[in-house]
Each structure stands twice: as structure tokens, then as C-alpha cells.
Motif scaffolding. Structure first.
Motif, PDB file in Angstrom:
ATOM      1  N   THR A 258      46.504  77.660  84.902  1.00 35.51           N
ATOM      2  CA  THR A 258      46.243  79.095  84.976  1.00 35.51           C
ATOM      3  C   THR A 258      47.555  79.863  85.004  1.00 35.51           C
ATOM      4  O   THR A 258      48.640  79.285  85.069  1.00 35.51           O
ATOM      5  N   ALA A 259      47.439  81.173  84.990  1.00 33.71           N
ATOM      6  CA  ALA A 259      48.571  82.036  85.303  1.00 33.71           C
ATOM      7  C   ALA A 259      48.686  82.148  86.824  1.00 33.71           C
ATOM      8  O   ALA A 259      47.731  81.882  87.555  1.00 33.71           O
ATOM      9  N   SER A 260      49.862  82.527  87.295  1.00 31.00           N
ATOM     10  CA  SER A 260      50.047  82.753  88.723  1.00 31.00           C
ATOM     11  C   SER A 260      49.731  84.208  89.056  1.00 31.00           C
ATOM     12  O   SER A 260      50.032  85.111  88.271  1.00 31.00           O
ATOM     13  N   VAL A 261      49.142  84.416  90.202  1.00 31.53           N
ATOM     14  CA  VAL A 261      48.877  85.783  90.662  1.00 31.53           C
ATOM     15  C   VAL A 261      50.041  86.324  91.488  1.00 31.53           C
ATOM     16  O   VAL A 261      49.992  87.476  91.936  1.00 31.53           O
ATOM     17  N   MET A 262      51.097  85.498  91.675  1.00 28.94           N
ATOM     18  CA  MET A 262      52.216  85.907  92.518  1.00 28.94           C
ATOM     19  C   MET A 262      53.515  85.371  91.944  1.00 28.94           C
ATOM     20  O   MET A 262      53.574  84.236  91.466  1.00 28.94           O
ATOM     21  N   ASP A 263      54.541  86.178  92.017  1.00 24.00           N
ATOM     22  CA  ASP A 263      55.882  85.737  91.645  1.00 24.00           C
ATOM     23  C   ASP A 263      56.285  84.602  92.588  1.00 24.00           C
ATOM     24  O   ASP A 263      56.276  84.769  93.819  1.00 24.00           O
ATOM     25  N   TRP A 318      55.811  83.753  84.967  1.00 27.43           N
ATOM     26  CA  TRP A 318      54.846  83.185  85.903  1.00 27.43           C
ATOM     27  C   TRP A 318      53.441  83.767  85.772  1.00 27.43           C
ATOM     28  O   TRP A 318      52.458  83.135  86.142  1.00 27.43           O
ATOM     29  N   ASP A 319      53.321  84.986  85.223  1.00 30.61           N
ATOM     30  CA  ASP A 319      52.006  85.615  85.093  1.00 30.61           C
ATOM     31  C   ASP A 319      51.366  85.356  83.732  1.00 30.61           C
ATOM     32  O   ASP A 319      50.348  85.956  83.390  1.00 30.61           O
ATOM     33  N   SER A 320      51.959  84.439  82.955  1.00 31.50           N
ATOM     34  CA  SER A 320      51.387  84.058  81.671  1.00 31.50           C
ATOM     35  C   SER A 320      50.470  82.851  81.848  1.00 31.50           C
ATOM     36  O   SER A 320      50.550  82.116  82.838  1.00 31.50           O
ATOM     37  N   GLU A 321      49.610  82.637  80.870  1.00 30.62           N
ATOM     38  CA  GLU A 321      48.700  81.502  80.938  1.00 30.62           C
ATOM     39  C   GLU A 321      49.475  80.178  80.969  1.00 30.62           C
ATOM     40  O   GLU A 321      50.559  80.061  80.402  1.00 30.62           O
ATOM     41  N   THR A 323      51.059  78.634  83.342  1.00 30.90           N
ATOM     42  CA  THR A 323      52.292  78.497  84.129  1.00 30.90           C
ATOM     43  C   THR A 323      52.050  77.786  85.452  1.00 30.90           C
ATOM     44  O   THR A 323      52.991  77.302  86.070  1.00 30.90           O
ATOM     45  N   THR A 337      49.646  81.101  97.818  1.00 24.21           N
ATOM     46  CA  THR A 337      49.484  82.540  97.581  1.00 24.21           C
ATOM     47  C   THR A 337      48.560  83.169  98.629  1.00 24.21           C
ATOM     48  O   THR A 337      48.800  84.299  99.071  1.00 24.21           O
TER      49      THR A 337
END
Length: 376
Positions: A258-263, A318-321, A323, A337
Motif C-alpha cells: 500500500t501507500a503510507s498514510v504517514m511520512d 512514501w505516499d505513492s502506491e 511503498t 502510524t
């Protein structure tokens, strides 16, 4: 004024070195206890350290020893050819002074010193309280023997014991104070049982994610819980039998991408959030990995819990698919997170707002602000 005198003067001026310990620091300079061979960090070395010997590089040795920094005195438990893990050291003088201040000793107090190491802290305790009131325990026989020699040469004679510090030393109990220079994840029942009710235990305490807290625990009356708070930010080497497992590589293909929801940087934004995450995400440790051919694009945080769950997240994009990669019974990055959100929702508490209770059966619980607000 020599370098050590300037160092102690600086500790006095910052308030780290209390008045009651100034004479002890003068009588027991750290240089009298650091061995002739030490290791200094060096990125170019395969182990991450370079060897410095007093005979061949006296100026470099002296510069390390008389500075307010950690001096590594052993790698890989003394086994040659290891990966370069620091396993024994002479602690940073300012942290030693801070820990001794929190110990709150008085004349006549008896102290059990866990982790003799070089013998320096044992000497400071003996200089302050008298040889007869100090017992020091070291698990490594070779380190213990060398420390005993240096203590004798410097004019100190505390009781020196070779043994597992987690078991304490019952022959000298009860103690007024217990002082540990090695970090624990769980406070041993033996320490509480060997401390007088109302006595104080000071020890580094941490989680696999954040080895960061200095615990000051007050021993309860017999049959009563013991309570303590984290009073400072410190990082010490682990007790050998409580070392967290090393972070393992992916044992299975990632089943969640998935993508991340947090840096990812926010998971280690400061010591306070890292400490809170460690409390909320038990057993999880991290390392950073990268591909030398393309370090920016592939720099990742990798996590594992030692029980089959692992995760990794890329810092770049990090917010891309794709990652975040996760597998196993737990979704470790999701837990990280969520733990940071918990920290934010509770006012971004500093490490010193947390505390710990040890029940009479040895079970420990962690809390925020008071024992009724359990964390976890």
C-alpha cells in the motif's frame, strides 16, 4: 586545568554534577578505569569502529577518555570477527552524574551496582559511600577481572561479584539503592525483593523500538506494588539476556502493498514520540536499509517483531502506491502510524510524563501521567 578538570567544571556549571558527588569525581577520574584499548566510531570500517590503543595513539585515547562521550571498551562480547556491536563501554560522564543524582544517596546507604564494566561507577559510589557499602556485579568474567584490578590500583575495594546482574546479589541484601548501567526491558523481581521498602532503583529502561528512558523506581512495602517514573532521556547498552532480537529480513513475500498514510520521518521525529511508539507497539524493532546504487529512492525503514511479522516503508515517495510492504500476523507499519496518532491525540507527551508500575508478581504496566491511565 587539565581536560578532566575542565569536564567536571562544565558538569558542575550545568547542574549535572551535584555537590555531593564532586569529591568522588575528583578522587576517581574516568581515565583511571578505561582500558588501554578502546574503539571509536568510523564509518569506513567494516565494523563501524576503529581500534585505538593508549600506547600507539595516546593523544587520541586521552581525547576520547576526557570528553563527555561514551567510550566503547568491548565489541561483540569480546568475540573476534563479529559484526561490530558495542557490548561494553565507559558511560558518558554527564549521564553518569545524572543517574547518580537521581539515585539520591545519603551517608551510610548500601548500593548494589549492576554492570561493573570498567569499574568507574563502582569507584564513584565507593568514593562517596565507602567500599563496605558498595557491591558491584558484572556478568563477563574477563571484564570483571580487569575492573577489579583497576579498582584496586586506584585505591578502592568494593565487593566485586561475577554473576548475572538481573538476579541481583542476595547475599548483600537488602540494599538502600540499586543502580544499573545496563538497560532493561523488564525490571527483575529480584531487584525489588533485594531493595528496602522505600528504596530507589535507577536503571535505563527501553523497548526494542526506543531504548530511551531513565527509570527511577521506588520499591514498595512487602506485598505492595512499586511505582516509578521516567526521569530523563538516556540510552545504554542492553542487559545481555534482555537484548531485543535483531531485525530480520523478509521471511515471506509481502502480502500487503500500500501507500503510507504517514511520512516515515515522523515515526522517529523526536525521542518523545519514539518512546511512546515503543510502548504502544510491543516487541518491534527497526533498522534502515538502502541500495547503494540508488540510496535516495530505495532508503527504507524495515521493522520486525521476531515472531514472523515484518514491514518496510520507503522514505522517498512514501505516499505513492507500493511503498509499504507488510506480512505476518501483525501489520507493523499500521501499528506504528496508529501509535503516533495516539501520541498526538494525548497532547504529544514528553517521555517524562510516563511511568511504570511493577506488581508483586513481577508484571509491569506502563502509564501516562498516573497509574490509572495505562498505556498499551
Amino acid at each position: 586545568m587539565d581536560a578532566y578538570a575542565r569536564l567536571t567544571a562544565g558538569l558542575i556549571s550545568t547542574g549535572a554534577l551535584g555537590e555531593g558527588w564532586r569529591g568522588a569525581f575528583a578522587r576517581a577520574p574516568r581515565s583511571a578505569f578505561v582500558p588501554d584499548t578502546v574503539w571509536a566510531p568510523e564509518d569506513a570500517s567494516p565494523t563501524g569502529y576503529r581500534r585505538i590503543t593508549r600506547g600507539d595513539a595516546g593523544a587520541a585515547w586521552r581525547e576520547l577518555v576526557d570528553a563527555d562521550g561514551v567510550v566503547v571498551t568491548q565489541l561483540d562480547d569480546g568475540v573476534e570477527g563479529g559484526p561490530g556491536m558495542a557490548t561494553s563501554s565507559a558511560s558518558m560522564p554527564s549521564l553518569v552524574a545524572t543517574m547518580l543524582r537521581h539515585l539520591d544517596v545519603a551517608d551510610g546507604h548500601t548500593v548494589l551496582d549492576i554492570g561493573t564494566g570498567t569499574g568507574w561507577t563502582s569507584a564513584l559510589l565507593a568514593a562517596r559511600l565507602g567500599d563496605e557499602n558498595v557491591t558491584t556485579v558484572e556478568v563477563d568474567p574477563r571484564i570483571a577481572a580487569e575492573a577489579a584490578k583497576r579498582l584496586k590500583a586506584a585505591g578502592f575495594a568494593p565487593r566485586c561479584v561475577v554473576g548475572d546482574g538481573l538476579a541481583g546479589w542476595s547475599s548483600g541484601a537488602p540494599y538502600d539503592r540499586i543502580h544499573s548501567t545496563a538497560a532493561v526491558r523488564r525490571v527483575p523481581r529480584a531487584w525489588i525483593e533485594q531493595t528496602r521498602p522505600g528504596g530507589i532503583i535507577v536503571s535505563p529502561w527501553g523497548t526494542p523500538y526506543a531504548n530511551a528512558g531513565l527509570l527511577r523506581l521506588v520499591a514498595g512495602d512487602r506485598g505492595v506494588e512499586s511505582y516509578g517514573r521516567f526521569v530523563d532521556d538516556v540510552s545504554f547498552m542492553w542487559m545481555r539476556t534482555q537484548r531485543p532480537p535483531r531485525v530480520t529480513g523478509p521471511g515471506t513475500a509481502p502480502v500487503h502493498r500500500t501507500a503510507s498514510v504517514m511520512d516515515p520521518d515522523l515515526a522517529l521525529e523526536n525521542v518523545d514520540v519514539a518512546f511512546a511508539i515503543g510502548l504502544r507497539v510491543p516487541g518491534v524493532r527497526y533498522v534502515h536499509t538502502w541500495d547503494d546504487a540508488d540510496p535516495q529512492a530505495t532508503y527504507r525503514m524495515r521493522l520486525s517483531d521476531g515472531e514472523g511479522s515484518w514491514a518496510s516503508v520507503a522514505y522517498q515517495g512514501w505516499d505513492s502506491e507500493d511503498t509499504v510492504h507488510q506480512a505476518g500476523p501483525r501489520r507493523l507499519w499500521d501499528e506504528i502510524t496508529a501509535a503516533r496518532r495516539w501520541w498526538l491525540n494525548h497532547g504529544s507527551p514528553e517521555l517524562t510524563r510516563f511511568g511504570l508500575t511493577v506488581a508483586t508478581d513481577g508484571k509491569q504496566s506502563l502509564w501516562l501521567d498516573n497509574a490509572a491511565h495505562v498505556v498499551g
